[in-house]
Motif scaffolding. Structure first.
Motif, mmCIF file in Angstrom:
data_model
loop_
_atom_site.group_PDB
_atom_site.id
_atom_site.type_symbol
_atom_site.label_atom_id
_atom_site.label_comp_id
_atom_site.label_asym_id
_atom_site.label_seq_id
_atom_site.Cartn_x
_atom_site.Cartn_y
_atom_site.Cartn_z
ATOM 1 N N LYS A 37 6.523 -2.009 0.848
ATOM 2 C CA LYS A 37 6.156 -0.855 1.668
ATOM 3 C C LYS A 37 5.719 0.335 0.811
ATOM 4 C CE LYS A 37 7.056 -3.187 5.292
ATOM 5 N NZ LYS A 37 5.905 -3.823 6.012
ATOM 6 N N VAL A 38 6.487 0.615 -0.247
ATOM 7 C CA VAL A 38 6.140 1.757 -1.103
ATOM 8 C C VAL A 38 4.836 1.478 -1.848
ATOM 9 C CG1 VAL A 38 6.892 3.236 -2.996
ATOM 10 C CG2 VAL A 38 8.564 2.399 -1.345
ATOM 11 N N GLY A 39 4.661 0.240 -2.304
ATOM 12 C CA GLY A 39 3.428 -0.137 -2.999
ATOM 13 C C GLY A 39 2.206 0.011 -2.106
ATOM 14 N N SER A 72 -3.708 6.432 -3.542
ATOM 15 C CA SER A 72 -4.448 6.471 -4.808
ATOM 16 C C SER A 72 -5.803 5.781 -4.740
ATOM 17 C CB SER A 72 -3.614 5.818 -5.908
ATOM 18 O OG SER A 72 -3.467 4.424 -5.664
ATOM 19 N N ARG A 73 -5.968 4.885 -3.739
ATOM 20 C CA ARG A 73 -7.176 4.069 -3.634
ATOM 21 C C ARG A 73 -7.396 3.207 -4.873
ATOM 22 N NH1 ARG A 73 -11.671 7.983 -0.607
ATOM 23 N NH2 ARG A 73 -10.337 8.547 1.165
ATOM 24 N N LEU A 74 -6.305 2.864 -5.519
ATOM 25 C CA LEU A 74 -6.349 1.966 -6.668
ATOM 26 C C LEU A 74 -6.054 0.549 -6.199
ATOM 27 C CD1 LEU A 74 -4.445 4.204 -9.245
ATOM 28 C CD2 LEU A 74 -6.880 3.653 -9.246
ATOM 29 N N PRO A 75 -6.349 -0.475 -7.014
ATOM 30 C CA PRO A 75 -6.106 -1.860 -6.600
ATOM 31 C C PRO A 75 -4.661 -2.102 -6.164
ATOM 32 C CG PRO A 75 -7.431 -1.806 -8.589
ATOM 33 C CD PRO A 75 -6.999 -0.396 -8.334
ATOM 34 N N LYS A 76 -4.489 -2.995 -5.193
ATOM 35 C CA LYS A 76 -3.162 -3.272 -4.637
ATOM 36 C C LYS A 76 -2.198 -3.798 -5.701
ATOM 37 C CE LYS A 76 -5.023 -4.444 -0.079
ATOM 38 N NZ LYS A 76 -5.234 -5.537 0.883
ATOM 39 N N LEU A 77 -2.669 -4.723 -6.524
ATOM 40 C CA LEU A 77 -1.765 -5.344 -7.492
ATOM 41 C C LEU A 77 -1.230 -4.317 -8.484
ATOM 42 C CD1 LEU A 77 -0.474 -7.973 -8.439
ATOM 43 C CD2 LEU A 77 -2.448 -8.345 -9.931
ATOM 44 N N GLU A 78 -2.088 -3.430 -8.967
ATOM 45 C CA GLU A 78 -1.645 -2.390 -9.893
ATOM 46 C C GLU A 78 -0.649 -1.445 -9.217
ATOM 47 O OE1 GLU A 78 -5.493 -3.716 -11.806
ATOM 48 O OE2 GLU A 78 -4.503 -3.767 -9.879
ATOM 49 N N SER A 79 -0.912 -1.084 -7.964
ATOM 50 C CA SER A 79 -0.017 -0.177 -7.238
ATOM 51 C C SER A 79 1.347 -0.822 -7.004
ATOM 52 C CB SER A 79 -0.637 0.210 -5.886
ATOM 53 O OG SER A 79 -1.878 0.867 -6.076
ATOM 54 N N PHE A 80 1.356 -2.090 -6.598
ATOM 55 C CA PHE A 80 2.615 -2.792 -6.370
ATOM 56 C C PHE A 80 3.365 -2.995 -7.683
ATOM 57 C CE2 PHE A 80 0.782 -3.379 -2.340
ATOM 58 C CZ PHE A 80 1.734 -3.854 -1.458
ATOM 59 N N PHE A 81 2.631 -3.255 -8.754
ATOM 60 C CA PHE A 81 3.268 -3.465 -10.050
ATOM 61 C C PHE A 81 3.984 -2.204 -10.522
ATOM 62 C CE2 PHE A 81 3.097 -3.469 -14.750
ATOM 63 C CZ PHE A 81 3.848 -4.614 -14.986
ATOM 64 N N ALA A 82 3.373 -1.041 -10.274
ATOM 65 C CA ALA A 82 3.996 0.229 -10.652
ATOM 66 C C ALA A 82 5.350 0.386 -9.955
ATOM 67 C CB ALA A 82 3.086 1.399 -10.301
ATOM 68 N N ILE A 83 5.431 -0.003 -8.676
ATOM 69 C CA ILE A 83 6.689 0.081 -7.944
ATOM 70 C C ILE A 83 7.675 -0.974 -8.426
ATOM 71 C CG2 ILE A 83 7.737 0.073 -5.649
ATOM 72 C CD1 ILE A 83 5.796 2.377 -6.213
ATOM 73 N N MET A 90 0.447 -0.114 -18.453
ATOM 74 C CA MET A 90 1.393 0.391 -17.465
ATOM 75 C C MET A 90 2.836 0.038 -17.824
ATOM 76 S SD MET A 90 -0.659 -0.399 -13.902
ATOM 77 C CE MET A 90 0.718 0.145 -12.895
ATOM 78 N N SER A 91 3.026 -1.096 -18.479
ATOM 79 C CA SER A 91 4.380 -1.556 -18.805
ATOM 80 C C SER A 91 5.107 -0.642 -19.780
ATOM 81 C CB SER A 91 4.322 -2.979 -19.390
ATOM 82 O OG SER A 91 3.826 -3.891 -18.438
#
Length: 397
Positions: free
Chosen positions: A119-121, A128-139, A171-172
């Motif tokens: 949900k947060v991702g 942010s309009r950034l790719p889903k995978l990158e956004s979910f990975f950040a969370i 990001m890691s």
């Protein structure tokens, strides 16, 4: 004046990263601006409102409860140690990690943590309009840690192009793991630890958008969902979690002992060459320009610069133990920016962990993208910590 320096620091750090970017023309500024606005609002809410303070206190109380549960288990194995008024770092900060890792894995097993991340991702991706995978990975990093989050998406990583693989490596550098938050809370104020966590997550997206902007097609913008066949039974899961937690304890303990000893040895050698010269003093001069941009006065700026260098060369635990000894003598603004800066895994050893994770979960050919771009990982990790500290510093004086 110091507030203006602090504000200027945000733009200086982003400017330096922009100059380091090899793809300046591909940077999309609108998502970056959106994320910065969200960060300011989150920081204001958490530090400047009674509701935000109440939420932080409740989260801190929850982790305090987790630590007390862990201490019950430790006391069963080491009753004489836990009965003392003062308990050593190994028992008070490290051993509780075993239970906290297990607890978070139980939340993941029953889908609770997965639901929160999902949900947060989704919200971050829309803002942010950034790719889903990158956004979910950040969370995911915010809760699981960098290597664990990389392991979760390992099947999707195996089919990504090198430029996106580098994105996840960069990001890691900005993560922490929910399993070691309890250890942090034994050394530094909870308020700034819990404020730093979401800021690091958003700043990781900002910095990777500057350093390594990528274009993702609609077909490529997908999230990997592991099949149910990969799920182990409950008792195997928690037993494995306990062993993973113990392994983390041993690794952290070895690194703390080794790096403290190495620093002492280096200080001895440097003292022979130049009387009074130490690694800490060298770092304090290297990082002092950025420390002044945190809105700090002369003495405090040099001390925080020293902590920055210690964290980069060793790890955040060594720096936090030093900060803990001086909390009573430092003003609120200094404590806020120092604690926020230290709340992440950004150091040299983390680069090795990321490279090792790529090498073990993907292939040697895929992991070379990390080895060729170590400087980008380090620049991103330091810049994320600085940005988070500078934004928090705007609200604490």
């Amino acid at each position: 004046m110091y507030f203006l320096l602090n504000l200027l620091g945000v733009f200086v750090v982003m400017g330096v990263v922009f100059l380091c970017s090899p793809k300046k023309k591909e940077i999309k500024w609108r998502p970056i601006a959106s994320l910065l606005v969200v960060e300011v609002l989150i920081t204001w809410f958490m530090l400047g409102t009674s509701i935000g303070t109440w939420i932080i206190n409740k989260i801190a109380s929850f982790f305090t409860w987790l630590i007390s549960c862990a201490n019950d288990g430790i006391a069963f194995a080491f009753p004489s140690v836990m009965g003392n008024e003062t308990v050593d770092f190994f028992f008070s900060a490290l051993l509780p990690i075993i239970f906290v890792v297990t607890f978070f894995d139980i939340l993941s097993y029953f889908g609770i943590l997965t639901w929160i991340i999902d949900k947060v991702g989704w919200v971050i991706s829309k803002v942010s309009r950034l790719p889903k995978l990158e956004s979910f990975f950040a969370i995911q990093m915010m809760f699981l840690g960098n290597t664990e989050a990389l392991a979760v998406i390992r099947n999707q990583l195996s089919v990504l192009k090198d430029n996106r693989l580098l994105t996840f490596g960069i990001m890691s550098m900005s993560s922490i793991s929910g399993s070691i938050i309890g250890a942090y809370l034994t050394m530094v104020p909870a308020t700034y630890v819990f404020t730093a966590i979401p800021l690091n997550c958003l700043n990781a997206l900002i910095l990777v958008s500057l350093l390594n902007p990528v274009h993702v097609t609609k077909e490529e913008d997908m999230i990997y969902v592991p099949p149910k066949s990969e799920k182990k039974d409950f008792f195997s899961t928690i037993s494995n979690s306990m062993l993973v937690g113990m392994n983390m304890v041993i690794v952290i303990l070895a690194m703390v002992i080794g790096y403290v000893a190495l620093t002492s040895a280096l200080n001895g050698i440097l003292g022979v060459i130049v009387d009074g010269l130490t690694v800490q003093k060298i770092f304090s001069y290297i990082f002092s320009p950025f420390a002044f941009l945190l809105g700090l006065t002369g003495h405090d700026a040099m001390y925080v610069a020293q902590l920055m260098g210690i964290k980069l060369a060793t790890n955040e635990f060594v720096a936090m133990m030093d900060l803990k000894k001086n909390l009573d003598t430092l003003p609120p603004h200094t404590i806020a920016v120092a604690t926020t800066f230290l709340t992440s895994f950004a150091n040299f050893s983390t680069v090795g962990m990321i490279y090792g994770t790529y090498n073990s979960t993907l292939s040697e050919g895929k992991s070379t993208i990390i080895g060729k771009n170590v400087w980008k990982l380090l620049v991103s990790g330091i810049a994320v910590s600085l940005l988070s500290a500078m934004i928090v510093g705007l609200f604490v004086w």
